[in-house]
Design a protein around this motif. Structure first.
Motif, PDB file in Angstrom:
ATOM      1  N   TYR A 226      37.233  45.643  40.099  1.00 50.16           N
ATOM      2  CA  TYR A 226      37.796  45.790  38.761  1.00 50.16           C
ATOM      3  C   TYR A 226      37.147  46.947  38.021  1.00 50.16           C
ATOM      4  O   TYR A 226      35.935  47.172  38.129  1.00 50.16           O
ATOM      5  N   ALA A 227      37.984  47.671  37.275  1.00 48.61           N
ATOM      6  CA  ALA A 227      37.462  48.653  36.333  1.00 48.61           C
ATOM      7  C   ALA A 227      36.904  47.886  35.141  1.00 48.61           C
ATOM      8  O   ALA A 227      37.176  46.694  34.982  1.00 48.61           O
ATOM      9  N   PRO A 228      36.107  48.508  34.289  1.00 41.52           N
ATOM     10  CA  PRO A 228      35.570  47.804  33.120  1.00 41.52           C
ATOM     11  C   PRO A 228      36.683  47.183  32.267  1.00 41.52           C
ATOM     12  O   PRO A 228      37.717  47.805  32.021  1.00 41.52           O
ATOM     13  N   ILE A 229      36.483  45.941  31.854  1.00 40.82           N
ATOM     14  CA  ILE A 229      37.439  45.228  30.995  1.00 40.82           C
ATOM     15  C   ILE A 229      36.700  44.847  29.711  1.00 40.82           C
ATOM     16  O   ILE A 229      35.753  44.056  29.749  1.00 40.82           O
ATOM     17  N   TYR A 230      37.145  45.428  28.607  1.00 41.62           N
ATOM     18  CA  TYR A 230      36.458  45.197  27.334  1.00 41.62           C
ATOM     19  C   TYR A 230      37.197  44.136  26.502  1.00 41.62           C
ATOM     20  O   TYR A 230      38.416  44.190  26.337  1.00 41.62           O
ATOM     21  N   VAL A 231      36.422  43.188  26.022  1.00 38.10           N
ATOM     22  CA  VAL A 231      36.966  42.117  25.176  1.00 38.10           C
ATOM     23  C   VAL A 231      36.112  41.992  23.920  1.00 38.10           C
ATOM     24  O   VAL A 231      34.988  42.514  23.858  1.00 38.10           O
ATOM     25  N   ASP A 232      36.656  41.296  22.913  1.00 37.64           N
ATOM     26  CA  ASP A 232      35.904  41.014  21.692  1.00 37.64           C
ATOM     27  C   ASP A 232      35.412  39.567  21.731  1.00 37.64           C
ATOM     28  O   ASP A 232      36.199  38.642  21.968  1.00 37.64           O
ATOM     29  N   LYS A 254      31.037  23.202  48.174  1.00 33.29           N
ATOM     30  CA  LYS A 254      30.688  22.830  49.547  1.00 33.29           C
ATOM     31  C   LYS A 254      29.739  23.869  50.138  1.00 33.29           C
ATOM     32  O   LYS A 254      29.816  25.052  49.814  1.00 33.29           O
ATOM     33  N   LYS A 255      28.855  23.413  50.994  1.00 30.32           N
ATOM     34  CA  LYS A 255      27.932  24.338  51.648  1.00 30.32           C
ATOM     35  C   LYS A 255      28.721  25.364  52.457  1.00 30.32           C
ATOM     36  O   LYS A 255      29.610  25.024  53.226  1.00 30.32           O
ATOM     37  N   GLY A 256      28.392  26.634  52.220  1.00 27.08           N
ATOM     38  CA  GLY A 256      29.114  27.705  52.897  1.00 27.08           C
ATOM     39  C   GLY A 256      30.404  28.092  52.199  1.00 27.08           C
ATOM     40  O   GLY A 256      31.202  28.857  52.742  1.00 27.08           O
ATOM     41  N   GLY A 257      30.627  27.568  50.991  1.00 28.99           N
ATOM     42  CA  GLY A 257      31.858  27.842  50.254  1.00 28.99           C
ATOM     43  C   GLY A 257      31.777  29.124  49.435  1.00 28.99           C
ATOM     44  O   GLY A 257      30.862  29.942  49.589  1.00 28.99           O
ATOM     45  N   THR A 258      32.766  29.307  48.571  1.00 29.47           N
ATOM     46  CA  THR A 258      32.816  30.514  47.732  1.00 29.47           C
ATOM     47  C   THR A 258      33.145  30.146  46.283  1.00 29.47           C
ATOM     48  O   THR A 258      33.821  29.151  46.020  1.00 29.47           O
ATOM     49  N   THR A 259      32.657  30.984  45.385  1.00 30.70           N
ATOM     50  CA  THR A 259      33.063  30.936  43.977  1.00 30.70           C
ATOM     51  C   THR A 259      33.613  32.310  43.650  1.00 30.70           C
ATOM     52  O   THR A 259      32.897  33.317  43.774  1.00 30.70           O
ATOM     53  N   GLU A 260      34.867  32.354  43.259  1.00 31.59           N
ATOM     54  CA  GLU A 260      35.557  33.636  43.078  1.00 31.59           C
ATOM     55  C   GLU A 260      35.997  33.815  41.627  1.00 31.59           C
ATOM     56  O   GLU A 260      36.568  32.907  41.025  1.00 31.59           O
ATOM     57  N   ILE A 261      35.707  34.994  41.089  1.00 33.76           N
ATOM     58  CA  ILE A 261      36.090  35.331  39.712  1.00 33.76           C
ATOM     59  C   ILE A 261      37.243  36.324  39.746  1.00 33.76           C
ATOM     60  O   ILE A 261      37.227  37.293  40.500  1.00 33.76           O
ATOM     61  N   SER A 262      38.239  36.061  38.910  1.00 31.39           N
ATOM     62  CA  SER A 262      39.370  36.995  38.804  1.00 31.39           C
ATOM     63  C   SER A 262      39.745  37.167  37.343  1.00 31.39           C
ATOM     64  O   SER A 262      39.468  36.297  36.502  1.00 31.39           O
ATOM     65  N   PHE A 263      40.359  38.309  37.035  1.00 32.23           N
ATOM     66  CA  PHE A 263      40.802  38.615  35.670  1.00 32.23           C
ATOM     67  C   PHE A 263      42.294  38.936  35.691  1.00 32.23           C
ATOM     68  O   PHE A 263      42.822  39.444  36.683  1.00 32.23           O
ATOM     69  N   GLU A 264      42.938  38.660  34.568  1.00 29.75           N
ATOM     70  CA  GLU A 264      44.354  39.013  34.436  1.00 29.75           C
ATOM     71  C   GLU A 264      44.638  39.327  32.974  1.00 29.75           C
ATOM     72  O   GLU A 264      44.159  38.620  32.066  1.00 29.75           O
ATOM     73  N   GLU A 265      45.395  40.397  32.754  1.00 26.77           N
ATOM     74  CA  GLU A 265      45.767  40.758  31.386  1.00 26.77           C
ATOM     75  C   GLU A 265      47.109  40.093  31.046  1.00 26.77           C
ATOM     76  O   GLU A 265      48.086  40.258  31.772  1.00 26.77           O
ATOM     77  N   LEU A 266      47.124  39.344  29.964  1.00 25.43           N
ATOM     78  CA  LEU A 266      48.338  38.667  29.536  1.00 25.43           C
ATOM     79  C   LEU A 266      49.125  39.549  28.568  1.00 25.43           C
ATOM     80  O   LEU A 266      48.617  40.555  28.054  1.00 25.43           O
TER      81      LEU A 266
END
Length: 359
Positions: A226-232, A254-266
């Motif tokens: 992601y490019a920089p995303i600026y919020v207030d 779970k052991k060996g699992g993942t935590t994933e972050i995503s962004f979306e502009e509404l």
């Protein structure tokens, strides 16, 4: 009971008097004009008697019941807040009946709500006492052991003092979280709104939780670059929100699992941040209560993992203090998604508008 009989007797007496006076007057009138008695005159007399009796009894009954019900309604309507702010005048039985039914339904709903709140209050007090009792008894146990003579042994003394210190730290942690929630609810916690890079903030949280996630072999990553995303928003509080959500995903992951972050502009100039994991997931019946103080889906495992039990409640209050929303979507056994919105930075929006105008 005697009063009710007296009222009904009075009603019957007055009604009978009206009908008797009318019939006496009608017969007198017939005698006065010396009308010959025949079938037609008897029919007219009977019809007049029936019509008058019908109307006088109907009006008398309606007035009698209306007067009693209106008296009861006036006595209790002072409890109805809407009646105080917007008083209504009733002039017929139908309107009065509707008002009484509306009032009764409102009070029934209010009573049911109070019962739910009372159950919630009892459960909350029980949870608070449990959360505080555990570290308190732990600290007390170690201190009493030291006072009973263990303080003379340097190794035992140091070990027990360290454990007692951890118990005190947990107490302070719980009290601080409760204090923050109280301030957020009462509006006493001021937010410092400023533009900041949300992507950079999440990267910083990843670094802070790197060791914690490594212990459970859970990877923390973005779904793409992601490019920089600026919020207030209040950067410090939003960092706390993101931290709590990621810590939660690690705790139940779970052991060996993942935590994933995503962004979306509404479309409404909002940015939505999603925290996805492939952990235990949450059963549907528990989702409505997730943001309650001290509510835990797993009453045993989550306590072993630590925490105050206030993380999600703090998350909800911080997001609501920003006048934004938080969402939960979870499938038991597959994983969960927590997401929240923030407004896109006004400075960036203005720059983008100026750039589009120049183009």
């Amino acid at each position: 009971m005697s009063k009710k009989f007296k009222r009904s007797y009075k009603f019957a007496l007055n009604t009978s008097t009206y009908i008797t006076v009318f019939l006496t007057g009608l017969i007198t009138f017939y005698e006065y004009i010396q009308l010959e008695v025949n079938l037609a005159s008897i029919f007219v007399f009977a019809l007049l008697c029936f019509v008058f009796s019908f109307f006088i009894i109907q009006l008398r009954i309606e007035f009698f019941i209306y007067k009693r019900v209106k008296s009861i309604y006036d006595s209790v309507s002072v409890l109805d807040q809407s009646s105080l702010s917007n008083p209504r005048t009733t002039s017929d039985m139908k309107t009065l009946t509707e008002e009484v039914e509306r009032f009764a339904k409102g009070k029934k709903l209010e009573i049911e709500t109070l019962k739910v709140r009372e159950n919630y209050r009892k459960e909350f007090i029980g949870n608070v006492s449990h959360e505080l009792k555990t570290p308190l008894f732990t600290v007390q146990g170690y201190i009493l052991t030291l006072l009973d003579g263990a303080i003379k042994d340097k190794k035992v003394r140091k070990k027990y003092l360290n454990r007692a210190s951890k118990g005190v730290d947990r107490l302070i942690y719980i009290v601080k979280d409760l204090d923050m929630i109280t301030k957020l609810e009462t509006g006493d916690l001021d937010l410092y709104i400023e533009p900041f890079n949300l992507v950079e903030l999440v990267e910083g949280v990843f670094e802070l939780l790197e060791m914690k996630s490594a212990k459970k072999e859970i990877s923390l990553n973005f779904d793409k670059e992601y490019a920089p995303i600026y919020v207030d928003g209040d950067k410090e509080r939003i960092q706390q929100v993101v931290t709590n959500l990621i810590v939660n995903s690690i705790k139940y992951g779970k052991k060996g699992g993942t935590t994933e972050i995503s962004f979306e502009e509404l479309e409404n100039s909002k940015i939505i941040l999603r925290v996805n994991d492939n952990g235990e997931g949450i059963e549907k019946e528990h989702i409505p209560r997730l943001f309650e103080r001290f509510f835990r889906v797993d009453k045993t495992g989550s306590r072993r993992e630590g925490g105050s039990g206030l993380g999600l409640s703090i998350v909800k209050h911080i997001i609501e203090a920003h006048n934004e929303q938080i969402f939960v979507d979870s499938v038991y056994g597959i994983g969960s998604e927590f997401s929240f919105t923030l407004p896109k930075s006004q400075e960036i929006l203005e720059e983008e508008t100026d750039a589009s105008l120049l183009n």
